[in-house]
Design an enzyme around this catalytic site. Structure first.
Site, PDB file in Angstrom:
ATOM      1  N   GLU A 190      23.789  41.968  -4.707  1.00  0.00           N
ATOM      2  CA  GLU A 190      23.498  43.258  -4.067  1.00  0.00           C
ATOM      3  C   GLU A 190      24.388  43.481  -2.843  1.00  0.00           C
ATOM      4  OE1 GLU A 190      19.322  43.041  -3.214  1.00  0.00           O
ATOM      5  OE2 GLU A 190      18.840  42.762  -5.332  1.00  0.00           O
ATOM      6  N   ASN A 223      14.330  44.299  -4.356  1.00  0.00           N
ATOM      7  CA  ASN A 223      13.839  43.125  -3.641  1.00  0.00           C
ATOM      8  C   ASN A 223      12.351  42.911  -3.797  1.00  0.00           C
ATOM      9  OD1 ASN A 223      15.925  41.642  -2.418  1.00  0.00           O
ATOM     10  ND2 ASN A 223      16.397  43.471  -1.251  1.00  0.00           N
ATOM     11  N   VAL A 227      17.466  43.566   4.523  1.00  0.00           N
ATOM     12  CA  VAL A 227      16.346  43.180   3.662  1.00  0.00           C
ATOM     13  C   VAL A 227      16.852  42.452   2.424  1.00  0.00           C
ATOM     14  CG1 VAL A 227      14.459  44.069   2.240  1.00  0.00           C
ATOM     15  CG2 VAL A 227      14.912  45.067   4.489  1.00  0.00           C
ATOM     16  N   ASP A 246      -0.460  -2.380  -7.401  1.00  0.00           N
ATOM     17  CA  ASP A 246      -1.380  -3.503  -7.534  1.00  0.00           C
ATOM     18  C   ASP A 246      -1.560  -3.781  -9.003  1.00  0.00           C
ATOM     19  OD1 ASP A 246      -1.961  -3.680  -4.884  1.00  0.00           O
ATOM     20  OD2 ASP A 246      -3.703  -2.361  -4.982  1.00  0.00           O
ATOM     21  N   ASP A 300      12.607  40.701  -7.307  1.00  0.00           N
ATOM     22  CA  ASP A 300      12.592  39.391  -6.653  1.00  0.00           C
ATOM     23  C   ASP A 300      11.192  38.801  -6.649  1.00  0.00           C
ATOM     24  OD1 ASP A 300      15.175  39.665  -6.123  1.00  0.00           O
ATOM     25  OD2 ASP A 300      15.036  39.524  -3.933  1.00  0.00           O
ATOM     26  N   ASP A 326      -4.443  -2.733   3.808  1.00  0.00           N
ATOM     27  CA  ASP A 326      -3.324  -2.105   3.115  1.00  0.00           C
ATOM     28  C   ASP A 326      -2.856  -0.855   3.846  1.00  0.00           C
ATOM     29  OD1 ASP A 326      -3.188  -3.931   1.057  1.00  0.00           O
ATOM     30  OD2 ASP A 326      -4.616  -2.855  -0.205  1.00  0.00           O
TER      31      ASP A 326
HETATM   32  P1  ATP Z   1      -4.238  -7.013  -7.232  1.00  0.00           P
HETATM   33  O1  ATP Z   1      -3.109  -6.928  -6.280  1.00  0.00           O
HETATM   34  O2  ATP Z   1      -3.862  -7.569  -8.534  1.00  0.00           O
HETATM   35  O3  ATP Z   1      -5.070  -5.795  -7.312  1.00  0.00           O
HETATM   36  P2  ATP Z   1      -5.609  -8.235  -5.201  1.00  0.00           P
HETATM   37  O4  ATP Z   1      -4.451  -8.391  -4.322  1.00  0.00           O
HETATM   38  O5  ATP Z   1      -6.620  -7.196  -4.928  1.00  0.00           O
HETATM   39  O6  ATP Z   1      -5.154  -8.128  -6.679  1.00  0.00           O
HETATM   40  P3  ATP Z   1      -7.473 -10.091  -4.454  1.00  0.00           P
HETATM   41  O7  ATP Z   1      -8.676  -9.307  -4.811  1.00  0.00           O
HETATM   42  O8  ATP Z   1      -6.992 -10.163  -3.079  1.00  0.00           O
HETATM   43  O9  ATP Z   1      -6.299  -9.614  -5.338  1.00  0.00           O
HETATM   44  O10 ATP Z   1      -7.669 -11.516  -5.047  1.00  0.00           O
HETATM   45  C1  ATP Z   1      -6.782 -12.553  -4.797  1.00  0.00           C
HETATM   46  C2  ATP Z   1      -7.414 -13.868  -5.164  1.00  0.00           C
HETATM   47  O11 ATP Z   1      -8.586 -14.036  -4.384  1.00  0.00           O
HETATM   48  C3  ATP Z   1      -7.867 -13.949  -6.606  1.00  0.00           C
HETATM   49  O12 ATP Z   1      -6.873 -14.511  -7.417  1.00  0.00           O
HETATM   50  C4  ATP Z   1      -9.080 -14.854  -6.525  1.00  0.00           C
HETATM   51  O13 ATP Z   1      -8.686 -16.189  -6.661  1.00  0.00           O
HETATM   52  C5  ATP Z   1      -9.617 -14.642  -5.148  1.00  0.00           C
HETATM   53  N1  ATP Z   1     -10.783 -13.746  -5.172  1.00  0.00           N
HETATM   54  C6  ATP Z   1     -10.827 -12.488  -5.643  1.00  0.00           C
HETATM   55  N2  ATP Z   1     -12.029 -11.953  -5.485  1.00  0.00           N
HETATM   56  C7  ATP Z   1     -12.810 -12.891  -4.897  1.00  0.00           C
HETATM   57  C8  ATP Z   1     -14.156 -12.943  -4.451  1.00  0.00           C
HETATM   58  N3  ATP Z   1     -14.977 -11.917  -4.590  1.00  0.00           N
HETATM   59  N4  ATP Z   1     -14.600 -14.074  -3.890  1.00  0.00           N
HETATM   60  C9  ATP Z   1     -13.773 -15.112  -3.728  1.00  0.00           C
HETATM   61  N5  ATP Z   1     -12.509 -15.119  -4.108  1.00  0.00           N
HETATM   62  C10 ATP Z   1     -12.004 -14.048  -4.696  1.00  0.00           C
END
Ligand code: ATP
Length: 737
Positions: free
Chosen positions: A552, A577, A156, A203, A581, A487
């Site tokens: 121990e 223990n 133990v 991001d 412990d 993503d």
């Molecule tokens: P981060 O990584 O900084 O969070 P993100 O990767 O999410 O940004 P996005 O949202 O993919 O960025 O945007 C990338 C590009 O797409 C922007 O720079 C813009 O020019 C264009 N964009 C963003 N939102 C829109 C939208 N609603 N309609 C059209 N174009 C867009």
């Protein structure tokens, strides 16, 4: 906290409700990244694509049009749509096969695995030891019953039975503490992996910035003040309902409304007939509208055509698709000169850290050739959108660096925007790598640069996966944030996948190990701090319990060679223990983080439990405990004092308490840490000492534990000897430097 939110249309208004509150008859609005939370029938579809692998195993998304069915447990990969809920909960298709889906999966953390392994080895060693002691006793002619009990007690003593429980409790308490810091842990193993994170890929939008977008600059191609077509086009090409929607679009719609272009009116005058939704890969979005009957700025833009195509998105992309520029109310051919001028305008805005979007349009007569809509566009102008940095972001970056963690920013925005924001955060912006560059690199080249590059721009989700893979190939432990559907692979691949609680899609959350409830980068850093503290505490617990147990065992093994009878009775060992412990060790689990937790390099994920001197510590402390307690016991035994065993037992218990107080910090000594900074532990130690006195002085307990009342001087001796151990352990910290 992990239940997805669903947008529904109720009583004419769009609201966000918990998926738990959906009822048949609700009209749910879904878009790319949403989980389908109930079974339903599609009533409206704009390129709605659904991935149904959870039900069918088929991973190729399926296009859904009106009247098609959608099922709970599947998710939207592209497009947008509305569906009427037909069944919820256990009445859904998924509910029917729930028993097949809801298999309980328990995750065992790497540490737990290591500990299991350790425990098995200890058990084997204990068994061998017990055998030896048993045989030794037989040979000396000890009483068989007592011998048997002793052997069992040593078994133990050797097995740290509380270890798995305390580790799990420490991890669970840690997860709870993190929740207070706005971090939801989805996989318990993440708590401990967090402590080893060496790179955080984040991001920009929403994580480092507030995602509170405002249009700050309106830029007409000729530098003038004519923005009508651009703003009206932007408002039409947005999916904003009230204040619900993408912050980028909310900002553009607000700018349009300020100039008198009301989205609701525009939508009514020019109904949308087709669309291609925004995606992070294309970085643009397109809608097609019927031409209005009444006059308006857009009539001129559409010219004689039946329909108006509106596109908005990244300037670099739209420039390539435009053949004309809208100046002074008419289209001029896009010359090289215009191209340069527009590119410069874009760069100037991006260099100020703004997100830049352009708007372009064209008239078309039929809806047949949808694929060709985004060609031959007329460039209407661009807007610069500012998004303030989060107040806590720069501080969190500094903390990261102090903790030996390399922060990396990955954004879909323009390289100049990225560089400007990166510089404000103290990131190394000498080299900004774009998604396009990344694509051209070989695996080896990429691995060559990921160790130093801190800013990536114009990146698509699949690039994130490449970055994580390359970082991991170089031995980094990577935390990676994400919010979109695409993503998910990168989040899964990362050692710690981090999803955004507010702006993240359900799919990203599902793939993540933890969810940031406030979307803030600073919360990741805080979580890493917690993770490190928890790993530290688990090590302290192991340090304490193994040293104690080995002490121990040594006493039991050595005493017979000194010609002594059983030095500790089975019940006394069990007492140590269970009481010494148990409670104090549990209290170590709530030990607050050490002050320097975030001022040292991350621990190597592969390091052994015994690394950094822990193994050595266990051995010498166990031996010193033996020397002190067995030493004083032997001295009294030789002098023929019947109190020898009680003194040995009490010295051992006190020495263990001294040990636990001394190992609260790995580096600083007790009074620097503060005697009162872990009250549960202090309480547990006080209770143990009190109980020990009860064992020694209460006649009833004396009978059970076979103890005798110690004199004042003898108690002093036990305390003094345990102080020797205390200072020896404190001195070890100084010697280690
Ligand atoms: P981060 O990584 O900084 O969070 P993100 O990767 O999410 O940004 P996005 O949202 O993919 O960025 O945007 C990338 C590009 O797409 C922007 O720079 C813009 O020019 C264009 N964009 C963003 N939102 C829109 C939208 N609603 N309609 C059209 N174009 C867009």
């Amino acid at each position: 906290l992990a239940v997805p939110l669903v947008r529904v249309r109720r009583a004419g208004a769009v609201r966000e409700i918990s998926a738990l509150l959906l009822v048949p008859g609700d009209v749910a609005l879904v878009e790319a990244g949403n989980f389908i939370s109930a079974d339903g029938r599609v009533v409206e579809s704009a390129g709605l694509q659904v991935q149904e692998s959870a039900l069918t195993g088929e991973s190729e998304p399926i296009l859904k049009v009106a009247e098609d069915e959608v099922f709970r447990g599947t998710f939207v990969t592209a497009g947008r749509g509305e569906a009427v809920v037909t069944a919820t909960g256990m009445r859904t298709e998924l509910g029917r096969i729930a028993t097949m889906i809801q298999k309980v999966k328990t995750t065992v953390t790497p540490l737990q695995k290591r500990l299991d392994h350790l425990a098995r080895r200890l058990a084997a060693a204990a068994l061998a030891l017990v055998g030896v002691i048993f045989l030794l006793g037989l040979w000396r002619g000890d009483e068989l019953r007592l011998l048997f009990l002793t052997a069992v007690s040593i078994g133990v003593a050797a097995v740290p039975e509380g270890l798995p429980a305390v580790v799990t409790i420490a991890l669970a308490l840690g997860a709870q503490r993190m929740l207070r810091r706005k971090v939801l842990i989805r996989k318990l193993s993440a708590v401990e992996t967090l402590g080893s994170v060496s790179v955080i890929c984040t991001d920009k939008t929403g994580t480092l910035t507030e995602n509170r977008m405002t249009v700050e600059v309106l830029q007409a191609p000729d530098g003038g003040a004519e923005f009508g077509v651009m703003l009206a086009g932007a408002a039409l090409c947005s999916d904003v309902a009230g204040a619900v929607g993408d912050p980028t679009e909310i900002a553009m719609v607000a700018a349009a409304e300020k100039a008198g272009f009301l989205k609701a009116e525009l939508d009514r005058a020019m109904p949308r007939v087709a669309e291609v939704g925004f995606s992070s890969e294309r970085k643009r979005m397109t809608t097609v509208h019927r031409k209005p009957v009444e006059a308006g700025v857009l009539i001129a833009a559409a010219g004689g055509a039946e329909y108006l195509v509106c596109t908005k998105g990244a300037v670099d992309g739209l420039l390539g698709l435009s053949v004309a520029v809208w100046v002074g109310g008419k289209a001029e051919p896009m010359s090289g000169e215009w191209r340069d001028r527009l590119a410069k305008q874009n760069a100037a805005l991006a260099a100020r850290g703004m997100r830049v979007l352009a708007v372009a349009f064209r008239g078309v007569d039929s809806l047949e050739a949808m694929d060709e809509f985004e060609q031959g566009l007329t460039f209407a102008g661009m807007v610069g959108i500012a998004d303030p940095l989060r107040a806590e972001a720069a501080g969190a970056m500094d903390k990261c660096r102090a903790a030996g963690i390399r922060p990396v920013m990955i954004t879909g925005d323009h390289p100049l925007t990225a560089a400007s924001i990166g510089a404000q955060l103290g990131l190394d912006t000498r080299r900004v790598v774009t998604g396009a560059e990344l694509e051209k690199m070989s695996v080896a080249e990429l691995e060559g640069i990921v160790g130093t590059v801190q800013v990536y721009a114009r990146v698509s989700p699949e690039h994130k996966l490449k970055i994580v893979t390359a970082l991991q190939a170089r031995g980094a432990v990577v935390a990676m944030t994400g919010d979109g559907v695409n993503d998910a692979p990168a989040l899964r691949k990362a050692d710690i996948g981090v999803a955004m609680g507010k702006s993240g899609t359900d799919v990203a959350k599902e793939a993540a190990d933890m969810v940031l409830l406030d979307d803030s980068f600073a919360s990741i850093v805080a979580a890493v701090g917690e993770g490190r503290a928890i790993y530290d505490n688990i090590r302290k617990f192991i340090r304490y319990i193994l040293a104690t147990n080995s002490g121990e065992i040594w006493v039991m093994v050595i005493a017979p060679f000194l010609g002594m009878p059983l030095p500790l009775l089975p019940l006394q060992i069990l007492w140590m223990n269970l009481v010494t412990d148990g409670l104090p060790a549990l209290a170590l689990g709530v030990e607050p983080a050490e002050a320097d937790t975030m001022q040292r390099a991350p621990v190597d994920a592969a390091e052994s439990v015994f690394a950094r001197g822990l193994g050595r510590h266990v051995i010498w402390v166990g031996l010193l405990m033996t020397l002190l307690s067995l030493g004083v016991g032997y001295w009294y035994f030789r002098a023929g004092d019947p109190k020898w065993q009680t003194l040995l037992f009490t010295t051992m218990t006190f020495a263990q308490m001294a040990h636990i107080m001394a190992i609260r910090s790995e580096r600083r000594w007790l009074f620097e840490v503060g005697l009162f900074s872990n009250l549960p532990l202090l309480g547990a130690v006080a209770l143990t000492v009190g109980l020990q006195f009860a064992l020694v002085y209460v006649p009833f307990l004396q009978g059970i534990f076979k103890t005798r009342a110690l004199g004042f001087g003898e108690v002093g001796l036990a305390v003094g000897l345990s102080l020797v151990l205390f200072f020896a352990v404190e001195a070890e910290k100084k010697l280690r430097g």
